[in-house]
Motif scaffolding. Structure first.
Motif, mmCIF file in Angstrom:
data_model
loop_
_atom_site.group_PDB
_atom_site.id
_atom_site.type_symbol
_atom_site.label_atom_id
_atom_site.label_comp_id
_atom_site.label_asym_id
_atom_site.label_seq_id
_atom_site.Cartn_x
_atom_site.Cartn_y
_atom_site.Cartn_z
ATOM 1 N N CYS A 1 0.934 5.284 16.109
ATOM 2 C CA CYS A 1 0.022 6.158 15.297
ATOM 3 C C CYS A 1 0.812 7.367 15.445
ATOM 4 N N LEU B 1 0.579 1.043 20.749
ATOM 5 C CA LEU B 1 -0.258 1.473 19.519
ATOM 6 C C LEU B 1 -0.417 3.328 19.522
ATOM 7 N N CYS C 1 -12.596 -4.162 -3.356
ATOM 8 C CA CYS C 1 -11.627 -3.742 -2.511
ATOM 9 C C CYS C 1 -10.562 -2.682 -3.007
ATOM 10 N N GLN D 1 -8.608 -10.206 2.791
ATOM 11 C CA GLN D 1 -8.011 -11.469 3.476
ATOM 12 C C GLN D 1 -9.141 -12.343 3.665
ATOM 13 N N ILE E 1 -6.257 4.886 8.926
ATOM 14 C CA ILE E 1 -5.724 3.689 9.187
ATOM 15 C C ILE E 1 -6.813 2.577 9.525
ATOM 16 N N VAL E 2 -7.778 2.774 10.273
ATOM 17 C CA VAL E 2 -8.879 1.777 10.652
ATOM 18 C C VAL E 2 -9.519 1.465 9.155
ATOM 19 N N SER E 3 -9.658 2.497 8.366
ATOM 20 C CA SER E 3 -10.313 2.172 7.107
ATOM 21 C C SER E 3 -9.531 1.153 6.290
ATOM 22 N N SER E 4 -8.301 1.653 6.096
ATOM 23 C CA SER E 4 -7.251 0.763 5.394
ATOM 24 C C SER E 4 -7.304 -0.986 6.233
ATOM 25 N N CYS E 5 -7.256 -0.830 7.383
ATOM 26 C CA CYS E 5 -7.264 -2.282 7.908
ATOM 27 C C CYS E 5 -8.350 -2.855 7.816
ATOM 28 N N ILE E 6 -9.561 -2.317 7.580
ATOM 29 C CA ILE E 6 -10.818 -2.873 7.168
ATOM 30 C C ILE E 6 -10.910 -3.430 5.892
ATOM 31 N N GLN F 1 -8.103 -4.190 3.990
ATOM 32 C CA GLN F 1 -7.104 -5.467 4.073
ATOM 33 C C GLN F 1 -7.997 -6.693 4.688
ATOM 34 N N LEU F 2 -8.551 -6.528 5.771
ATOM 35 C CA LEU F 2 -9.211 -7.559 6.494
ATOM 36 C C LEU F 2 -10.364 -8.142 5.589
#
Length: 332
Positions: A193, A189, A271, A250, A239-244, A246-247
């Motif tokens: 990154c 990981l 979103c 979803q 990256i974490v903000s983008s993943c949140i 997306q989650l």
């Protein structure tokens, strides 16, 4: 920019974010135009593909369940087999179309934001029409850099896959092997990154300097030295903000069958709003980081030379020449 280049090397985490916010707020008209024309469609396509892809997958799974319950060799069985083949073909065609449009809009957005900030930095008059005229030419250079970065990602993941296979063959799922697995996974990981950071900075280098492709990647590796910690923290948060986002999309929109339709629409809009703002902020930040890294390495960019090379000369985009712009050493 409010901060002189010689002083940009001292910007930390909050200083870089503050400078990016000031740029967006002060030049909100041009950034709003770029957002409406490029970043909004990019955000919409990104979120819409998750919903459409999920619908197509559900249709394929439903057809496969019906196929399992049908006797082989019957006309119904053959018809369902053809339906599944068609649905899989549609799914792959959709994926290819999505990736193509997403890549084009992503690179165009990067080129537009980086070019705009470079014009602001040099005090050059910038208009949305001028940005649109330059961006398609800069896009070609970004595409070369993306392909090279993709090759690097592929090689990295291939080697990582070999490492995980060796772990499974030699150690496997044992009490001793699991801690080693998590160490390898964390290192993987961290490496991913790092490659993401290098790729984003290489994109800025491709727009503002004569380097592109692997040369831009190597250049970005050299620039990032000394500012790795603050840059890593910033990109990690992005990256974490983008993943949140997306989650949440979803769970509450794509798979939110138990959520009321009005609530699903509201979550989807939220979103969408958060995503396009995050993309714009991220693109501005990566450009600011470029200037910070330049300053940290005592590489002063000549504003007049930069301004000249940002012009469209006889219809061709002229990249920055290292002898003119790339770097003049200055005393600290």
């Amino acid at each position: 920019m409010d901060v002189e280049q010689e002083e940009m090397q001292f910007l930390g985490l909050f200083g870089i974010c503050k400078e990016a916010y000031k740029l967006i707020f002060r030049w909100r008209k041009i950034f709003s135009q770029i957002t409406l024309s490029l970043i909004l469609p990019l955000s919409f396509i990104f979120l819409a593909h998750m919903e459409i892809s999920n619908l197509l997958k559900r249709k394929i799974i439903h057809s496969e369940i019906q196929l399992d319950e049908t006797r082989a060799g019957t006309s119904r069985y053959n018809k369902l087999s053809q339906v599944i083949s068609s649905e899989r073909s549609y799914w792959w065609l959709f994926r290819v179309a999505y990736f193509t449009f997403f890549l084009i809009l992503s690179l165009l957005s990067t080129a537009a934001v980086v070019y705009t900030i470079a014009c602001i930095y040099t005090g050059k008059e910038v208009s949305f029409k001028k940005v649109l005229s330059v961006v398609p030419k800069v896009w070609k250079r970004l595409m070369v850099t993306f392909i090279c970065s993709y090759v690097a990602f592929f090689a990295y993941n291939f080697l990582a896959g070999l490492v995980f296979i060796l772990w499974w063959v030699l150690i496997g799922d044992t009490s001793f092997g699991m801690p080693i697995f998590w160490v390898i996974f964390i290192l993987y990981l961290v490496g991913s990154c790092y490659l993401i950071i290098i790729w984003h900075l290489a994109s800025v280098v491709s727009v503002l300097e004569e380097s592109c492709g692997f040369a831009a990647v190597v250049k970005s590796q050299a620039l990032i030295k000394g500012k790795m910690v603050v840059t890593s923290v910033i990109f990690f948060v992005l990256i974490v903000s983008s993943c949140i986002i997306q989650l949440v999309f979803q769970l509450l929109v794509v798979h939110g069958w138990r959520v009321a339709m009005v609530s699903r629409i509201s979550y989807g809009i939220l979103c969408f709003l958060l995503l396009f703002k995050l993309i714009l902020f991220g693109l501005v930040i990566q450009t600011v980081i470029y200037f910070v890294c330049k300053s940290y390495h005592h590489e002063n960019i000549d504003k007049s030379a930069l301004s000249n090379h940002l012009e469209v000369y006889l219809g061709e985009y002229v990249p920055l020449k290292s002898k003119d712009v790339q770097l003049e050493q200055f005393e600290v």
